[in-house]
Design a protein around this motif. Structure first.
Motif, PDB file in Angstrom:
ATOM      1  N   VAL A 117      44.622  42.128  36.888  1.00  0.00           N
ATOM      2  CA  VAL A 117      44.040  41.318  37.955  1.00  0.00           C
ATOM      3  C   VAL A 117      42.876  40.491  37.430  1.00  0.00           C
ATOM      4  CG1 VAL A 117      44.662  42.784  39.921  1.00  0.00           C
ATOM      5  CG2 VAL A 117      42.569  43.269  38.632  1.00  0.00           C
ATOM      6  N   ILE A 118      42.558  39.467  38.205  1.00  0.00           N
ATOM      7  CA  ILE A 118      41.325  38.715  38.030  1.00  0.00           C
ATOM      8  C   ILE A 118      40.344  39.252  39.067  1.00  0.00           C
ATOM      9  CG2 ILE A 118      40.257  36.438  38.011  1.00  0.00           C
ATOM     10  CD1 ILE A 118      42.423  36.774  35.903  1.00  0.00           C
ATOM     11  N   CYS A 119      39.192  39.716  38.617  1.00  0.00           N
ATOM     12  CA  CYS A 119      38.256  40.339  39.542  1.00  0.00           C
ATOM     13  C   CYS A 119      36.845  40.225  38.983  1.00  0.00           C
ATOM     14  CB  CYS A 119      38.624  41.809  39.775  1.00  0.00           C
ATOM     15  SG  CYS A 119      38.542  42.827  38.274  1.00  0.00           S
ATOM     16  N   SER A 120      35.870  40.601  39.800  1.00  0.00           N
ATOM     17  CA  SER A 120      34.500  40.690  39.326  1.00  0.00           C
ATOM     18  C   SER A 120      34.375  41.894  38.410  1.00  0.00           C
ATOM     19  CB  SER A 120      33.546  40.829  40.510  1.00  0.00           C
ATOM     20  OG  SER A 120      32.236  41.134  40.072  1.00  0.00           O
ATOM     21  N   ALA A 121      33.581  41.753  37.360  1.00  0.00           N
ATOM     22  CA  ALA A 121      33.433  42.844  36.397  1.00  0.00           C
ATOM     23  C   ALA A 121      32.915  44.117  37.053  1.00  0.00           C
ATOM     24  CB  ALA A 121      32.500  42.419  35.268  1.00  0.00           C
ATOM     25  N   ALA A 122      32.096  43.986  38.087  1.00  0.00           N
ATOM     26  CA  ALA A 122      31.537  45.158  38.757  1.00  0.00           C
ATOM     27  C   ALA A 122      32.615  46.002  39.432  1.00  0.00           C
ATOM     28  CB  ALA A 122      30.496  44.723  39.780  1.00  0.00           C
ATOM     29  N   GLU A 123      33.809  45.451  39.582  1.00  0.00           N
ATOM     30  CA  GLU A 123      34.909  46.158  40.246  1.00  0.00           C
ATOM     31  C   GLU A 123      35.883  46.808  39.261  1.00  0.00           C
ATOM     32  OE1 GLU A 123      34.558  42.744  43.697  1.00  0.00           O
ATOM     33  OE2 GLU A 123      36.032  42.580  42.091  1.00  0.00           O
ATOM     34  N   ASN A 124      35.684  46.578  37.962  1.00  0.00           N
ATOM     35  CA  ASN A 124      36.649  47.042  36.961  1.00  0.00           C
ATOM     36  C   ASN A 124      36.904  48.538  37.011  1.00  0.00           C
ATOM     37  OD1 ASN A 124      36.772  44.426  35.992  1.00  0.00           O
ATOM     38  ND2 ASN A 124      35.486  44.810  34.210  1.00  0.00           N
ATOM     39  N   LEU A 125      35.847  49.327  36.963  1.00  0.00           N
ATOM     40  CA  LEU A 125      36.000  50.772  36.815  1.00  0.00           C
ATOM     41  C   LEU A 125      36.734  51.373  38.006  1.00  0.00           C
ATOM     42  CD1 LEU A 125      32.484  51.649  35.338  1.00  0.00           C
ATOM     43  CD2 LEU A 125      34.650  51.406  34.112  1.00  0.00           C
ATOM     44  N   GLU A 126      36.405  50.908  39.208  1.00  0.00           N
ATOM     45  CA  GLU A 126      37.074  51.429  40.400  1.00  0.00           C
ATOM     46  C   GLU A 126      38.539  50.996  40.440  1.00  0.00           C
ATOM     47  OE1 GLU A 126      37.146  53.697  43.937  1.00  0.00           O
ATOM     48  OE2 GLU A 126      35.614  53.509  42.377  1.00  0.00           O
ATOM     49  N   ILE A 127      38.811  49.755  40.021  1.00  0.00           N
ATOM     50  CA  ILE A 127      40.200  49.291  39.996  1.00  0.00           C
ATOM     51  C   ILE A 127      41.011  50.117  39.016  1.00  0.00           C
ATOM     52  CG2 ILE A 127      41.679  47.372  39.226  1.00  0.00           C
ATOM     53  CD1 ILE A 127      39.660  45.476  40.531  1.00  0.00           C
ATOM     54  N   LYS A 128      40.485  50.356  37.841  1.00  0.00           N
ATOM     55  CA  LYS A 128      41.221  51.156  36.857  1.00  0.00           C
ATOM     56  C   LYS A 128      41.430  52.585  37.363  1.00  0.00           C
ATOM     57  CE  LYS A 128      39.907  48.472  32.769  1.00  0.00           C
ATOM     58  NZ  LYS A 128      41.259  48.229  32.242  1.00  0.00           N
ATOM     59  N   ALA A 129      40.448  53.121  38.087  1.00  0.00           N
ATOM     60  CA  ALA A 129      40.592  54.462  38.645  1.00  0.00           C
ATOM     61  C   ALA A 129      41.689  54.510  39.705  1.00  0.00           C
ATOM     62  CB  ALA A 129      39.267  54.925  39.246  1.00  0.00           C
TER      63      ALA A 129
ATOM     64  N   LYS B  26      30.748  44.163  29.428  1.00  0.00           N
ATOM     65  CA  LYS B  26      31.171  45.118  28.406  1.00  0.00           C
ATOM     66  C   LYS B  26      30.967  46.549  28.895  1.00  0.00           C
ATOM     67  CE  LYS B  26      30.538  46.220  23.508  1.00  0.00           C
ATOM     68  NZ  LYS B  26      29.845  45.850  22.255  1.00  0.00           N
ATOM     69  N   VAL B  27      29.825  46.810  29.531  1.00  0.00           N
ATOM     70  CA  VAL B  27      29.551  48.137  30.085  1.00  0.00           C
ATOM     71  C   VAL B  27      30.582  48.485  31.151  1.00  0.00           C
ATOM     72  CG1 VAL B  27      27.885  49.506  31.418  1.00  0.00           C
ATOM     73  CG2 VAL B  27      27.085  48.003  29.576  1.00  0.00           C
ATOM     74  N   PHE B  28      31.027  47.499  31.922  1.00  0.00           N
ATOM     75  CA  PHE B  28      32.008  47.707  32.977  1.00  0.00           C
ATOM     76  C   PHE B  28      33.451  47.746  32.453  1.00  0.00           C
ATOM     77  CE2 PHE B  28      28.779  45.653  35.975  1.00  0.00           C
ATOM     78  CZ  PHE B  28      28.388  46.865  36.506  1.00  0.00           C
ATOM     79  N   GLN B  29      33.619  47.773  31.128  1.00  0.00           N
ATOM     80  CA  GLN B  29      34.929  47.903  30.486  1.00  0.00           C
ATOM     81  C   GLN B  29      35.868  46.734  30.824  1.00  0.00           C
ATOM     82  OE1 GLN B  29      36.637  51.848  30.937  1.00  0.00           O
ATOM     83  NE2 GLN B  29      34.647  52.820  30.716  1.00  0.00           N
ATOM     84  N   SER B  30      35.310  45.546  30.824  1.00  0.00           N
ATOM     85  CA  SER B  30      36.127  44.349  31.017  1.00  0.00           C
ATOM     86  C   SER B  30      37.148  44.220  29.890  1.00  0.00           C
ATOM     87  CB  SER B  30      35.232  43.104  31.025  1.00  0.00           C
ATOM     88  OG  SER B  30      36.002  41.927  31.022  1.00  0.00           O
ATOM     89  N   ASP B  31      38.342  43.759  30.240  1.00  0.00           N
ATOM     90  CA  ASP B  31      39.386  43.510  29.240  1.00  0.00           C
ATOM     91  C   ASP B  31      39.363  42.068  28.750  1.00  0.00           C
ATOM     92  OD1 ASP B  31      40.838  46.104  29.180  1.00  0.00           O
ATOM     93  OD2 ASP B  31      41.118  45.670  31.303  1.00  0.00           O
ATOM     94  N   GLY B  32      38.454  41.272  29.263  1.00  0.00           N
ATOM     95  CA  GLY B  32      38.309  39.887  28.852  1.00  0.00           C
ATOM     96  C   GLY B  32      37.404  39.177  29.832  1.00  0.00           C
ATOM     97  N   ILE B  33      36.565  38.282  29.341  1.00  0.00           N
ATOM     98  CA  ILE B  33      35.664  37.533  30.207  1.00  0.00           C
ATOM     99  C   ILE B  33      35.975  36.046  30.107  1.00  0.00           C
ATOM    100  CG2 ILE B  33      33.835  39.270  30.130  1.00  0.00           C
ATOM    101  CD1 ILE B  33      32.361  37.472  28.097  1.00  0.00           C
ATOM    102  N   VAL B  34      35.770  35.356  31.232  1.00  0.00           N
ATOM    103  CA  VAL B  34      36.012  33.917  31.303  1.00  0.00           C
ATOM    104  C   VAL B  34      34.685  33.208  31.520  1.00  0.00           C
ATOM    105  CG1 VAL B  34      37.235  32.059  32.490  1.00  0.00           C
ATOM    106  CG2 VAL B  34      38.287  34.344  32.313  1.00  0.00           C
ATOM    107  N   VAL B  35      34.358  32.288  30.626  1.00  0.00           N
ATOM    108  CA  VAL B  35      33.108  31.530  30.714  1.00  0.00           C
ATOM    109  C   VAL B  35      33.438  30.050  30.575  1.00  0.00           C
ATOM    110  CG1 VAL B  35      30.800  31.193  29.762  1.00  0.00           C
ATOM    111  CG2 VAL B  35      31.857  33.458  29.647  1.00  0.00           C
ATOM    112  N   GLY B  36      32.924  29.248  31.500  1.00  0.00           N
ATOM    113  CA  GLY B  36      33.190  27.816  31.449  1.00  0.00           C
ATOM    114  C   GLY B  36      31.955  26.990  31.196  1.00  0.00           C
TER     115      GLY B  36
END
Length: 232
Positions: A156-168, A201-211
């Motif tokens: 998914v595309i999501c906010s990094a703060a949501e990563n850990l809960e989504i993976k759980a 990185k702390v939130f275990q992102s699998d990739g970040i998008v920066v424009g």
């Protein structure tokens, strides 16, 4: 695949964009790039082909959202382009997500399907006032992420703060790719749910998008190098 820093190519001119990428490659980088709807409409499939001819990994962010049959046929075409990521809107529903995955599943295609949960420009007030959705943004994101997972999306595309809960709620292998990344030294622009590369990185992102912090910087290559350093 290493967890990438993905550059959102927010350029008005194709020549300027390609020159920027050439400069990065001359510095020894192999940039992972995101082509959004505006760039794709302006420059089309030939632009994607040019990027792939340079062997650059491509994230095609079209956010497809249509009836399942139309999305499946569209994905059958895109599957031939050998890109890395393609997006659909999770709110297109389970049948549409599954159809997109079928369309991408050719024998030699490795394109991963990512579902957009909630745009990072939206918050709780927008959900309530514009869409009459009483869930919080996080509840909405988690619901859509689980829907995407069950429907065969790769992430998914999501906010990094949501990563850990989504993976759980899905799987540790379910990809969480994060836009809305802003270094502490850059403007937030219209983004409402933002984190820094270090926080991602702390939130275990699998990739970040920066424009824009890269593409609108006075020194684009230095900005890329600086963010890459924070991310890695």
């Amino acid at each position: 695949m290493n967890k990438p820093l993905i550059i959102a190519l927010d350029f008005q001119e194709q020549t300027k964009c390609l020159n920027f990428l050439k400069s990065l490659m001359q510095q020894g980088y192999k940039p992972f790039v995101k082509v959004g709807l505006e760039m794709f409409i302006n420059y089309g499939q030939d632009f994607i082909k040019a990027l792939r001819d340079w062997d650059l990994p491509v994230f095609l962010d079209l956010k497809l959202n249509d009836i399942p049959n139309t999305v499946e046929r569209t994905c059958e075409v895109i599957a031939k382009w050998n890109i890395t990521y393609l997006t659909v809107h999770a709110n297109g529903g389970s049948q549409m997500i599954a159809a997109a995955k079928r369309g991408l599943q050719t024998a030699d295609n490795r394109t991963k399907l990512l579902a957009v949960t909630q745009l990072t420009s939206l918050d709780d007030n927008d959900l309530r006032n514009d869409f009459k959705i009483e869930m919080t943004s996080q509840e909405n994101v988690f619901n859509l992420a689980q829907l995407a997972f069950k429907s065969g999306a790769d992430g998914v595309i999501c906010s990094a703060a949501e990563n850990l809960e989504i993976k759980a709620k899905t799987s540790t292998n379910f990809l969480c790719i994060n836009p809305g990344i802003r270094p502490a030294w850059s403007d937030r622009n219209e983004q409402k749910r933002v984190v820094t590369p270090t926080q991602a990185k702390v939130f275990q992102s699998d990739g970040i998008v920066v424009g824009r912090p890269i593409t609108q910087a006075q020194n684009e290559i230095e900005a890329y190098r600086k963010i890459q350093g924070e991310w890695n």
